[in-house]
Motif scaffolding. Sequence first.
Motif, PDB file in Angstrom:
ATOM      1  N   PRO A  64     -12.905  -0.735   4.823  1.00 42.50           N
ATOM      2  CA  PRO A  64     -14.290  -0.582   5.654  1.00 42.50           C
ATOM      3  C   PRO A  64     -14.388  -1.398   6.915  1.00 42.50           C
ATOM      4  O   PRO A  64     -12.884  -1.622   6.673  1.00 42.50           O
ATOM      5  N   ALA A  65     -15.359  -1.488   7.057  1.00 42.80           N
ATOM      6  CA  ALA A  65     -15.371  -1.667   9.044  1.00 42.80           C
ATOM      7  C   ALA A  65     -14.709  -3.620   9.303  1.00 42.80           C
ATOM      8  O   ALA A  65     -15.524  -3.856   8.437  1.00 42.80           O
ATOM      9  N   ASP A  66     -14.128  -3.322  10.327  1.00 41.09           N
ATOM     10  CA  ASP A  66     -13.665  -4.880  10.631  1.00 41.09           C
ATOM     11  C   ASP A  66     -12.836  -5.192   9.751  1.00 41.09           C
ATOM     12  O   ASP A  66     -12.226  -6.497   9.229  1.00 41.09           O
ATOM     13  N   TYR A  67     -11.880  -5.088   8.249  1.00 41.04           N
ATOM     14  CA  TYR A  67     -11.433  -5.007   7.555  1.00 41.04           C
ATOM     15  C   TYR A  67      -9.992  -5.277   8.591  1.00 41.04           C
ATOM     16  O   TYR A  67      -9.617  -4.288   9.414  1.00 41.04           O
ATOM     17  N   PRO A  68      -9.366  -6.620   8.030  1.00 34.89           N
ATOM     18  CA  PRO A  68      -7.534  -6.909   9.022  1.00 34.89           C
ATOM     19  C   PRO A  68      -6.757  -6.117   8.832  1.00 34.89           C
ATOM     20  O   PRO A  68      -5.848  -6.070   7.786  1.00 34.89           O
ATOM     21  N   VAL A  69      -6.430  -4.864   9.687  1.00 38.36           N
ATOM     22  CA  VAL A  69      -4.930  -3.538   9.448  1.00 38.36           C
ATOM     23  C   VAL A  69      -4.860  -4.419  11.164  1.00 38.36           C
ATOM     24  O   VAL A  69      -4.911  -4.724  12.191  1.00 38.36           O
ATOM     25  N   THR A  70      -2.952  -4.862  10.744  1.00 35.79           N
ATOM     26  CA  THR A  70      -2.913  -5.285  12.059  1.00 35.79           C
ATOM     27  C   THR A  70      -1.740  -4.093  12.157  1.00 35.79           C
ATOM     28  O   THR A  70      -0.767  -3.641  11.286  1.00 35.79           O
ATOM     29  N   SER A  71      -1.432  -3.493  13.472  1.00 38.13           N
ATOM     30  CA  SER A  71      -0.731  -2.988  13.602  1.00 38.13           C
ATOM     31  C   SER A  71      -0.267  -2.995  15.703  1.00 38.13           C
ATOM     32  O   SER A  71      -1.264  -3.013  15.562  1.00 38.13           O
ATOM     33  N   THR A  72       0.845  -2.280  15.086  1.00 41.36           N
ATOM     34  CA  THR A  72       1.337  -2.956  17.035  1.00 41.36           C
ATOM     35  C   THR A  72       2.198  -1.324  17.276  1.00 41.36           C
ATOM     36  O   THR A  72       3.144  -0.838  16.379  1.00 41.36           O
ATOM     37  N   ARG A  95      -2.238   7.277  10.825  1.00 34.69           N
ATOM     38  CA  ARG A  95      -2.611   5.816  11.297  1.00 34.69           C
ATOM     39  C   ARG A  95      -4.104   4.896  10.289  1.00 34.69           C
ATOM     40  O   ARG A  95      -4.831   5.423   9.401  1.00 34.69           O
ATOM     41  N   PHE A  96      -3.387   3.481  10.001  1.00 30.37           N
ATOM     42  CA  PHE A  96      -4.410   2.338   8.903  1.00 30.37           C
ATOM     43  C   PHE A  96      -5.147   2.229  10.339  1.00 30.37           C
ATOM     44  O   PHE A  96      -4.711   1.307  11.157  1.00 30.37           O
ATOM     45  N   ARG A  97      -6.603   1.933   9.565  1.00 27.75           N
ATOM     46  CA  ARG A  97      -7.610   2.101  10.397  1.00 27.75           C
ATOM     47  C   ARG A  97      -8.631   1.471  10.220  1.00 27.75           C
ATOM     48  O   ARG A  97      -9.135   2.063   9.046  1.00 27.75           O
ATOM     49  N   ALA A  98      -9.280   0.508  10.377  1.00 29.11           N
ATOM     50  CA  ALA A  98     -10.298  -0.470   9.967  1.00 29.11           C
ATOM     51  C   ALA A  98     -11.801   0.766  10.149  1.00 29.11           C
ATOM     52  O   ALA A  98     -11.468   1.581  11.281  1.00 29.11           O
ATOM     53  N   GLU A 100     -12.281   3.385   8.604  1.00 26.59           N
ATOM     54  CA  GLU A 100     -12.702   4.578   8.483  1.00 26.59           C
ATOM     55  C   GLU A 100     -11.296   5.705   6.557  1.00 26.59           C
ATOM     56  O   GLU A 100     -11.045   4.454   6.363  1.00 26.59           O
ATOM     57  N   ARG A 101     -11.188   6.537   6.957  1.00 29.40           N
ATOM     58  CA  ARG A 101     -10.884   6.628   5.261  1.00 29.40           C
ATOM     59  C   ARG A 101     -10.242   8.165   6.142  1.00 29.40           C
ATOM     60  O   ARG A 101     -10.430   9.299   6.443  1.00 29.40           O
ATOM     61  N   VAL A 102      -9.289   8.271   5.570  1.00 33.54           N
ATOM     62  CA  VAL A 102      -7.887   9.480   6.195  1.00 33.54           C
ATOM     63  C   VAL A 102      -7.560   9.552   4.342  1.00 33.54           C
ATOM     64  O   VAL A 102      -7.622   9.110   4.046  1.00 33.54           O
ATOM     65  N   THR A 103      -7.665  11.297   4.264  1.00 30.13           N
ATOM     66  CA  THR A 103      -6.772  11.724   3.157  1.00 30.13           C
ATOM     67  C   THR A 103      -5.740  12.823   3.984  1.00 30.13           C
ATOM     68  O   THR A 103      -4.801  13.007   5.170  1.00 30.13           O
ATOM     69  N   VAL A 104      -4.523  11.726   3.082  1.00 25.41           N
ATOM     70  CA  VAL A 104      -3.498  12.228   3.277  1.00 25.41           C
ATOM     71  C   VAL A 104      -2.642  13.454   3.223  1.00 25.41           C
ATOM     72  O   VAL A 104      -2.336  14.240   3.612  1.00 25.41           O
ATOM     73  N   ASN A 105      -3.161  13.653   1.096  1.00 25.80           N
ATOM     74  CA  ASN A 105      -2.847  14.478   0.706  1.00 25.80           C
ATOM     75  C   ASN A 105      -3.252  15.720  -0.731  1.00 25.80           C
ATOM     76  O   ASN A 105      -3.659  14.276  -0.770  1.00 25.80           O
ATOM     77  N   SER A 106      -3.876  16.001  -0.836  1.00 28.82           N
ATOM     78  CA  SER A 106      -3.479  16.576  -2.209  1.00 28.82           C
ATOM     79  C   SER A 106      -1.998  17.143  -2.727  1.00 28.82           C
ATOM     80  O   SER A 106      -1.955  17.711  -2.511  1.00 28.82           O
ATOM     81  N   GLU A 123       9.599   1.510  17.988  1.00 30.57           N
ATOM     82  CA  GLU A 123       9.112   0.297  16.691  1.00 30.57           C
ATOM     83  C   GLU A 123       7.459   0.344  17.102  1.00 30.57           C
ATOM     84  O   GLU A 123       6.968   0.554  18.014  1.00 30.57           O
ATOM     85  N   GLY A 124       7.341  -0.008  16.093  1.00 23.54           N
ATOM     86  CA  GLY A 124       5.872  -0.575  15.725  1.00 23.54           C
ATOM     87  C   GLY A 124       5.700  -1.282  14.052  1.00 23.54           C
ATOM     88  O   GLY A 124       7.118  -0.901  13.791  1.00 23.54           O
ATOM     89  N   GLU A 125       5.088  -1.496  14.052  1.00 21.86           N
ATOM     90  CA  GLU A 125       4.504  -2.267  12.538  1.00 21.86           C
ATOM     91  C   GLU A 125       2.776  -2.448  12.556  1.00 21.86           C
ATOM     92  O   GLU A 125       2.545  -2.350  13.148  1.00 21.86           O
ATOM     93  N   VAL A 126       2.563  -1.746  10.759  1.00 22.95           N
ATOM     94  CA  VAL A 126       1.555  -1.896  10.243  1.00 22.95           C
ATOM     95  C   VAL A 126       1.645  -2.884   9.330  1.00 22.95           C
ATOM     96  O   VAL A 126       2.470  -2.928   8.558  1.00 22.95           O
ATOM     97  N   SER A 127       0.609  -3.723   9.072  1.00 20.54           N
ATOM     98  CA  SER A 127       0.745  -4.669   7.911  1.00 20.54           C
ATOM     99  C   SER A 127      -0.635  -4.902   7.776  1.00 20.54           C
ATOM    100  O   SER A 127      -2.185  -4.654   8.145  1.00 20.54           O
ATOM    101  N   PHE A 128      -0.720  -4.330   5.662  1.00 19.38           N
ATOM    102  CA  PHE A 128      -2.058  -5.217   5.633  1.00 19.38           C
ATOM    103  C   PHE A 128      -2.380  -5.261   4.305  1.00 19.38           C
ATOM    104  O   PHE A 128      -1.045  -5.102   3.590  1.00 19.38           O
ATOM    105  N   ALA A 129      -3.482  -5.782   3.671  1.00 14.73           N
ATOM    106  CA  ALA A 129      -3.108  -6.431   1.983  1.00 14.73           C
ATOM    107  C   ALA A 129      -4.524  -5.183   1.224  1.00 14.73           C
ATOM    108  O   ALA A 129      -5.681  -5.170   1.971  1.00 14.73           O
ATOM    109  N   GLU A 130      -3.747  -4.462   0.228  1.00 13.63           N
ATOM    110  CA  GLU A 130      -4.676  -3.550  -0.610  1.00 13.63           C
ATOM    111  C   GLU A 130      -5.265  -4.165  -1.514  1.00 13.63           C
ATOM    112  O   GLU A 130      -4.893  -5.707  -2.760  1.00 13.63           O
ATOM    113  N   ILE A 131      -6.998  -4.199  -1.716  1.00 16.56           N
ATOM    114  CA  ILE A 131      -7.744  -5.137  -2.476  1.00 16.56           C
ATOM    115  C   ILE A 131      -8.282  -3.797  -3.187  1.00 16.56           C
ATOM    116  O   ILE A 131      -8.288  -2.867  -2.664  1.00 16.56           O
ATOM    117  N   GLN A 132      -9.218  -4.139  -3.824  1.00 16.37           N
ATOM    118  CA  GLN A 132     -10.262  -3.229  -4.353  1.00 16.37           C
ATOM    119  C   GLN A 132     -10.681  -3.338  -3.953  1.00 16.37           C
ATOM    120  O   GLN A 132     -11.910  -3.878  -2.929  1.00 16.37           O
TER     121      GLN A 132
END
Length: 144
Positions: A64-72, A95-98, A100-106, A123-132
Amino acid sequence: MRFSTITATLAAAASTVAAACLEQPPSALGFPINFDITPERSDAISFQIPPNSVGPCTLVAKFPADYPVTSTGSDLVNVTALDGPAPGALVGALRFRAGERVTVNSFACRDVMTYELAIAQGEGEVSFAEIQGAGLFMEVGDCY
């Protein structure tokens, strides 16, 4: 009479199509599932697909918009199959972004579908919490 029969048939078909879509969350003991992807540490995600599911199985990331996804830094994440007909194959990158909806593959659906998430390069980092309702999901069937 004929028009009402056709209308009823189309309405029934539309409800069948809508019912033919399942959003399957990852297999886990509970939520949240915390992801912290770095060049030194990848994460794996697995989906158990219900028996007799009719595909395709589409891996999607949505937040959802404004969902906390941290990336550096370099935050492009490769998605690699860990099982199925081509283990070790790169099946997508994102790239994980608040907001947005991204299709990876089918894919053709299988009982268990497992993927590795790893920083693509640098060098980079991506963190987020998966919830319903936020994170990675497997859409089973025609989910348009």
